[in-house]
Design a protein around this motif. Structure first.
Motif, PDB file in Angstrom:
ATOM      1  N   GLU A 117     170.870  67.822  71.296  1.00  0.00           N
ATOM      2  CA  GLU A 117     169.972  66.709  70.995  1.00  0.00           C
ATOM      3  C   GLU A 117     168.521  67.144  71.157  1.00  0.00           C
ATOM      4  O   GLU A 117     168.170  67.819  72.120  1.00  0.00           O
ATOM      5  CB  GLU A 117     170.252  65.532  71.932  1.00  0.00           C
ATOM      6  CG  GLU A 117     171.643  64.931  71.778  1.00  0.00           C
ATOM      7  CD  GLU A 117     171.882  63.818  72.775  1.00  0.00           C
ATOM      8  OE1 GLU A 117     170.900  63.250  73.295  1.00  0.00           O
ATOM      9  OE2 GLU A 117     173.056  63.526  73.051  1.00  0.00           O
ATOM     10  N   THR A 118     167.697  66.762  70.201  1.00  0.00           N
ATOM     11  CA  THR A 118     166.304  67.176  70.242  1.00  0.00           C
ATOM     12  C   THR A 118     165.414  66.105  69.624  1.00  0.00           C
ATOM     13  O   THR A 118     165.892  65.230  68.887  1.00  0.00           O
ATOM     14  CB  THR A 118     166.102  68.507  69.489  1.00  0.00           C
ATOM     15  OG1 THR A 118     164.784  69.012  69.743  1.00  0.00           O
ATOM     16  CG2 THR A 118     166.292  68.338  67.985  1.00  0.00           C
ATOM     17  N   THR A 119     164.141  66.162  69.936  1.00  0.00           N
ATOM     18  CA  THR A 119     163.160  65.248  69.376  1.00  0.00           C
ATOM     19  C   THR A 119     162.419  65.938  68.229  1.00  0.00           C
ATOM     20  O   THR A 119     161.779  66.962  68.428  1.00  0.00           O
ATOM     21  CB  THR A 119     162.143  64.813  70.443  1.00  0.00           C
ATOM     22  OG1 THR A 119     162.838  64.191  71.529  1.00  0.00           O
ATOM     23  CG2 THR A 119     161.129  63.837  69.862  1.00  0.00           C
ATOM     24  N   TRP A 120     162.554  65.373  67.039  1.00  0.00           N
ATOM     25  CA  TRP A 120     161.815  65.902  65.892  1.00  0.00           C
ATOM     26  C   TRP A 120     160.358  65.466  66.012  1.00  0.00           C
ATOM     27  O   TRP A 120     160.060  64.330  66.403  1.00  0.00           O
ATOM     28  CB  TRP A 120     162.421  65.384  64.591  1.00  0.00           C
ATOM     29  CG  TRP A 120     163.727  66.035  64.237  1.00  0.00           C
ATOM     30  CD1 TRP A 120     164.854  66.118  65.014  1.00  0.00           C
ATOM     31  CD2 TRP A 120     164.050  66.690  63.010  1.00  0.00           C
ATOM     32  NE1 TRP A 120     165.850  66.775  64.358  1.00  0.00           N
ATOM     33  CE2 TRP A 120     165.392  67.141  63.119  1.00  0.00           C
ATOM     34  CE3 TRP A 120     163.345  66.931  61.828  1.00  0.00           C
ATOM     35  CZ2 TRP A 120     166.037  67.822  62.093  1.00  0.00           C
ATOM     36  CZ3 TRP A 120     163.986  67.609  60.797  1.00  0.00           C
ATOM     37  CH2 TRP A 120     165.311  68.054  60.925  1.00  0.00           C
ATOM     38  N   PHE A 121     159.458  66.364  65.654  1.00  0.00           N
ATOM     39  CA  PHE A 121     158.032  66.064  65.772  1.00  0.00           C
ATOM     40  C   PHE A 121     157.603  65.077  64.697  1.00  0.00           C
ATOM     41  O   PHE A 121     157.913  65.239  63.510  1.00  0.00           O
ATOM     42  CB  PHE A 121     157.218  67.352  65.640  1.00  0.00           C
ATOM     43  CG  PHE A 121     155.742  67.150  65.746  1.00  0.00           C
ATOM     44  CD1 PHE A 121     155.158  66.783  66.946  1.00  0.00           C
ATOM     45  CD2 PHE A 121     154.923  67.320  64.630  1.00  0.00           C
ATOM     46  CE1 PHE A 121     153.785  66.587  67.044  1.00  0.00           C
ATOM     47  CE2 PHE A 121     153.554  67.137  64.720  1.00  0.00           C
ATOM     48  CZ  PHE A 121     152.983  66.772  65.932  1.00  0.00           C
ATOM     49  N   GLU A 122     156.896  64.043  65.109  1.00  0.00           N
ATOM     50  CA  GLU A 122     156.297  63.083  64.194  1.00  0.00           C
ATOM     51  C   GLU A 122     154.787  63.165  64.371  1.00  0.00           C
ATOM     52  O   GLU A 122     154.250  62.813  65.421  1.00  0.00           O
ATOM     53  CB  GLU A 122     156.807  61.673  64.481  1.00  0.00           C
ATOM     54  CG  GLU A 122     158.295  61.504  64.204  1.00  0.00           C
ATOM     55  CD  GLU A 122     158.760  60.072  64.370  1.00  0.00           C
ATOM     56  OE1 GLU A 122     157.892  59.180  64.534  1.00  0.00           O
ATOM     57  OE2 GLU A 122     159.974  59.851  64.342  1.00  0.00           O
ATOM     58  N   ALA A 123     154.116  63.654  63.368  1.00  0.00           N
ATOM     59  CA  ALA A 123     152.686  63.927  63.478  1.00  0.00           C
ATOM     60  C   ALA A 123     151.878  62.638  63.579  1.00  0.00           C
ATOM     61  O   ALA A 123     152.086  61.707  62.785  1.00  0.00           O
ATOM     62  CB  ALA A 123     152.220  64.745  62.280  1.00  0.00           C
ATOM     63  N   PRO A 124     150.945  62.558  64.517  1.00  0.00           N
ATOM     64  CA  PRO A 124     150.010  61.439  64.548  1.00  0.00           C
ATOM     65  C   PRO A 124     149.067  61.551  63.352  1.00  0.00           C
ATOM     66  O   PRO A 124     149.012  62.599  62.687  1.00  0.00           O
ATOM     67  CB  PRO A 124     149.278  61.629  65.874  1.00  0.00           C
ATOM     68  CG  PRO A 124     149.369  63.098  66.145  1.00  0.00           C
ATOM     69  CD  PRO A 124     150.689  63.530  65.599  1.00  0.00           C
ATOM     70  N   PRO A 125     148.313  60.511  63.058  1.00  0.00           N
ATOM     71  CA  PRO A 125     147.455  60.529  61.858  1.00  0.00           C
ATOM     72  C   PRO A 125     146.544  61.746  61.759  1.00  0.00           C
ATOM     73  O   PRO A 125     146.364  62.299  60.665  1.00  0.00           O
ATOM     74  CB  PRO A 125     146.646  59.229  61.995  1.00  0.00           C
ATOM     75  CG  PRO A 125     147.537  58.322  62.772  1.00  0.00           C
ATOM     76  CD  PRO A 125     148.266  59.196  63.742  1.00  0.00           C
ATOM     77  N   GLU A 126     145.980  62.184  62.890  1.00  0.00           N
ATOM     78  CA  GLU A 126     145.039  63.310  62.832  1.00  0.00           C
ATOM     79  C   GLU A 126     145.726  64.640  62.561  1.00  0.00           C
ATOM     80  O   GLU A 126     145.071  65.631  62.234  1.00  0.00           O
ATOM     81  CB  GLU A 126     144.235  63.393  64.133  1.00  0.00           C
ATOM     82  CG  GLU A 126     145.038  63.747  65.372  1.00  0.00           C
ATOM     83  CD  GLU A 126     145.643  62.543  66.068  1.00  0.00           C
ATOM     84  OE1 GLU A 126     146.038  62.678  67.244  1.00  0.00           O
ATOM     85  OE2 GLU A 126     145.716  61.459  65.431  1.00  0.00           O
ATOM     86  N   LEU A 127     147.055  64.708  62.679  1.00  0.00           N
ATOM     87  CA  LEU A 127     147.799  65.943  62.413  1.00  0.00           C
ATOM     88  C   LEU A 127     148.739  65.796  61.222  1.00  0.00           C
ATOM     89  O   LEU A 127     149.521  66.701  60.938  1.00  0.00           O
ATOM     90  CB  LEU A 127     148.610  66.356  63.644  1.00  0.00           C
ATOM     91  CG  LEU A 127     147.828  66.688  64.917  1.00  0.00           C
ATOM     92  CD1 LEU A 127     148.783  67.019  66.053  1.00  0.00           C
ATOM     93  CD2 LEU A 127     146.871  67.854  64.682  1.00  0.00           C
ATOM     94  N   ALA A 128     148.664  64.684  60.514  1.00  0.00           N
ATOM     95  CA  ALA A 128     149.596  64.419  59.424  1.00  0.00           C
ATOM     96  C   ALA A 128     149.349  65.374  58.256  1.00  0.00           C
ATOM     97  O   ALA A 128     148.208  65.566  57.815  1.00  0.00           O
ATOM     98  CB  ALA A 128     149.452  62.980  58.956  1.00  0.00           C
ATOM     99  N   PRO A 129     150.419  65.971  57.706  1.00  0.00           N
ATOM    100  CA  PRO A 129     150.264  66.885  56.566  1.00  0.00           C
ATOM    101  C   PRO A 129     150.220  66.123  55.246  1.00  0.00           C
ATOM    102  O   PRO A 129     150.637  64.961  55.155  1.00  0.00           O
ATOM    103  CB  PRO A 129     151.535  67.734  56.651  1.00  0.00           C
ATOM    104  CG  PRO A 129     152.549  66.772  57.207  1.00  0.00           C
ATOM    105  CD  PRO A 129     151.804  65.897  58.183  1.00  0.00           C
ATOM    106  N   SER A 130     149.720  66.770  54.217  1.00  0.00           N
ATOM    107  CA  SER A 130     149.734  66.178  52.879  1.00  0.00           C
ATOM    108  C   SER A 130     151.124  66.254  52.265  1.00  0.00           C
ATOM    109  O   SER A 130     151.507  65.390  51.466  1.00  0.00           O
ATOM    110  CB  SER A 130     148.725  66.894  51.969  1.00  0.00           C
ATOM    111  OG  SER A 130     147.409  66.733  52.455  1.00  0.00           O
TER     112      SER A 130
END
Length: 310
Positions: A117-130
């Motif tokens: 079990e692991t936590t997938w990274f969810e980028a905050p707005p300032e790190l969000a990719p295009s």
């Protein structure tokens, strides 16, 4: 025997440093990792293309070296199967972005943490990719390493540790060095299609549980050349490189981060092992003595420096 692919891939490592602030500066500003959390004496860092929450745990300590290497399994059933094959380990409760894990050691004493079990990274707005198929926006600072690539352990007996990875973890040997006396001096092992995830090389000091290096993959060779200039400008010790390894054909650069741990920038992204019946490549003592594929001769410290120091 453990099933092939019970271990999916290298997840993250915990690295110890006696110079926490300087090491954190090295990894964030020069290597381009992003700090996502701070807990106690540890900072949680990630590369921009690793899908899990973090790639590196940097922990303040009175010495250098590696505390643990975390490997993600391919399923809960695989994790249970591996735990049953390694009776000397112990279960740990969920924590730090992963579920319950099984902590064990290889024959040399390196801590191996297995988890599913692991936590997938969810980028905050300032790190969000295009691009929605990219976990995080490219950081645009330092080298900008893409992912954690492999760990190279030092070991008193390479063959015993390699057997642990193949028999207990389901990995396989892709390349190795066998000396004239038939002893195994180094082995490169993988779990998926990458050509290697874990490496064991002989510790000439005879000690156990030490680290040779951890490696981060770059997008291109040019990133490594740019990295050399960045390290030069910031007074980071460049041990050797850029050169090309004969074994695994990796383009590389080795530096010492401020805490003393050896860090590799590598570009092995174009070489995959797709054959399910791959036959290990064996290099002889004479072939290995020729050094790198091209570049400067292998320097002495590459065979003697490890962490923690002896």
């Amino acid at each position: 025997m453990a099933l092939r692919h019970d271990v999916a891939h290298l997840g993250h490592v915990e690295l110890l440093t006696p110079t926490f602030d300087r090491s954190l500066w090295f990894f964030t500003e020069l290597m381009g990792l992003t700090e996502i959390d701070r807990r106690g004496d540890s900072a949680f860092l990630r590369t921009w293309d690793d899908y899990e929450q973090y790639s590196l745990v940097l922990t303040a300590s009175n010495t250098s070296g590696i505390r643990r290497t975390a490997l993600r399994t391919s399923s809960q059933e695989a994790l249970d199967r591996l735990a049953a094959r390694i009776p000397d380990g112990r279960w740990l409760p969920a924590g730090d972005g992963i579920g319950p894990s099984y902590l064990c050691t290889d024959p040399d004493g390196h801590l191996i943490q297995l988890y599913w079990e692991t936590t997938w990274f969810e980028a905050p707005p300032e790190l969000a990719p295009s691009l929605k198929n990219q976990p995080q926006a490219y950081p645009g600072r330092g080298v900008g390493v893409r992912r954690l690539d492999h760990v190279n352990f030092l070991a008193a007996e390479v063959a015993a540790n390699g057997a642990f990875v193949t028999d207990s973890l389901g990995g396989s040997v892709t390349e190795q060095i066998v000396l004239d006396d038939d002893s195994v001096a180094a082995q490169w092992l993988h779990f998926g299609n990458k050509s290697y995830d874990l490496v064991y090389t002989t510790d000439w000091t005879g000690n156990r549980g030490r680290l040779h290096h951890i490696a981060f993959a770059t997008d291109t060779r040019e990133d490594i050349l740019r990295g050399a200039d960045i390290f030069l400008d910031n007074d980071v010790f460049i041990e050797t490189g850029p050169h090309k390894h004969a074994i695994q054909q990796t383009f590389f650069l080795y530096v010492y981060e401020p805490g003393g741990n050896r860090i590799e920038l590598c570009n092995p992204l174009t070489r995959l092992v797709l054959a399910p019946d791959w036959r290990p490549i064996t290099w002889t003592q004479a072939e290995r003595a020729k050094g790198q594929a091209w570049g400067l001769k292998t320097i002495e410290s590459f065979h003697t420096h490890g962490t923690p120091p002896v």
